[in-house]
Design a protein around this motif. Sequence first.
Motif, mmCIF file in Angstrom:
data_model
loop_
_atom_site.group_PDB
_atom_site.id
_atom_site.type_symbol
_atom_site.label_atom_id
_atom_site.label_comp_id
_atom_site.label_asym_id
_atom_site.label_seq_id
_atom_site.Cartn_x
_atom_site.Cartn_y
_atom_site.Cartn_z
ATOM 1 N N ASP A 5 36.546 38.248 41.983
ATOM 2 C CA ASP A 5 37.305 38.209 40.739
ATOM 3 C C ASP A 5 37.078 39.504 39.975
ATOM 4 O OD1 ASP A 5 38.273 35.606 41.152
ATOM 5 O OD2 ASP A 5 36.390 34.755 40.392
ATOM 6 N N MET A 6 38.005 39.804 39.073
ATOM 7 C CA MET A 6 37.870 40.988 38.236
ATOM 8 C C MET A 6 36.561 40.933 37.462
ATOM 9 S SD MET A 6 40.385 43.066 38.556
ATOM 10 C CE MET A 6 40.289 43.976 37.049
ATOM 11 N N ASN A 7 35.917 42.076 37.325
ATOM 12 C CA ASN A 7 34.658 42.248 36.596
ATOM 13 C C ASN A 7 33.474 41.502 37.209
ATOM 14 O OD1 ASN A 7 35.701 44.032 34.661
ATOM 15 N ND2 ASN A 7 36.571 42.298 33.555
ATOM 16 N N GLN A 8 33.662 40.933 38.377
ATOM 17 C CA GLN A 8 32.537 40.307 39.069
ATOM 18 C C GLN A 8 31.630 41.416 39.595
ATOM 19 O OE1 GLN A 8 33.657 37.590 42.194
ATOM 20 N NE2 GLN A 8 31.623 37.623 43.116
ATOM 21 N N ASN A 9 30.329 41.221 39.519
ATOM 22 C CA ASN A 9 29.396 42.205 40.052
ATOM 23 C C ASN A 9 29.415 42.169 41.573
ATOM 24 O OD1 ASN A 9 28.432 43.202 37.591
ATOM 25 N ND2 ASN A 9 26.995 41.510 37.402
ATOM 26 N N ASP A 54 30.874 55.899 37.205
ATOM 27 C CA ASP A 54 31.373 54.678 36.597
ATOM 28 C C ASP A 54 30.209 54.033 35.840
ATOM 29 O OD1 ASP A 54 33.570 52.318 36.804
ATOM 30 O OD2 ASP A 54 31.560 51.475 37.006
ATOM 31 N N THR A 56 29.459 51.073 35.357
ATOM 32 C CA THR A 56 28.885 49.862 35.947
ATOM 33 C C THR A 56 28.169 50.131 37.269
ATOM 34 O OG1 THR A 56 30.875 49.235 37.200
ATOM 35 C CG2 THR A 56 30.740 48.510 34.888
ATOM 36 N N ASN A 73 30.944 46.752 39.065
ATOM 37 C CA ASN A 73 31.860 45.676 38.685
ATOM 38 C C ASN A 73 33.190 45.848 39.412
ATOM 39 O OD1 ASN A 73 29.952 45.728 36.296
ATOM 40 N ND2 ASN A 73 31.155 43.917 35.886
ATOM 41 N N PHE A 75 37.083 45.898 40.129
ATOM 42 C CA PHE A 75 38.213 46.349 39.319
ATOM 43 C C PHE A 75 39.442 46.432 40.208
ATOM 44 C CE2 PHE A 75 36.299 50.014 41.223
ATOM 45 C CZ PHE A 75 37.372 50.812 41.580
#
Length: 116
Positions: A5-9, A54, A56, A73, A75
């Motif tokens: 999923d988006m922004n999942q580590n 980046d 993250t 993360n 993206f």
Amino acid sequence: PYYVDMNQNLFLQASLHSSDQNLTVFVDTCVASPNSSDFRTLAYELSKSGCARDDTYVLFPSLRADVARFGFNAFSFVNRFPSVFLRCELLVCRYQDYLSRCYQGCVSRFKRNADS
């Protein structure tokens, strides 16, 4: 493929498989692209020359010299592209050769001023 999923580590690990126990591995550069065969036209640098590009992107310590761990993360490239591909350049050096590139960490290359 690996679905997130988006922004999942995302946590990744690169392992060196060699009978030589005196080697270490270092993550030098990682680039993401929506095209698996073109990492120049539309690309996003996660790291370059060992430096995070980046916010993250993180290098994690490893208890083994032949394992490099890092993460960032998840993206996307706008909403037009369903996938993101990753290409990382890793360096292999002699273990505890502190003059080698693997032990220099982040190397910022600044351009010199061409004035007189």
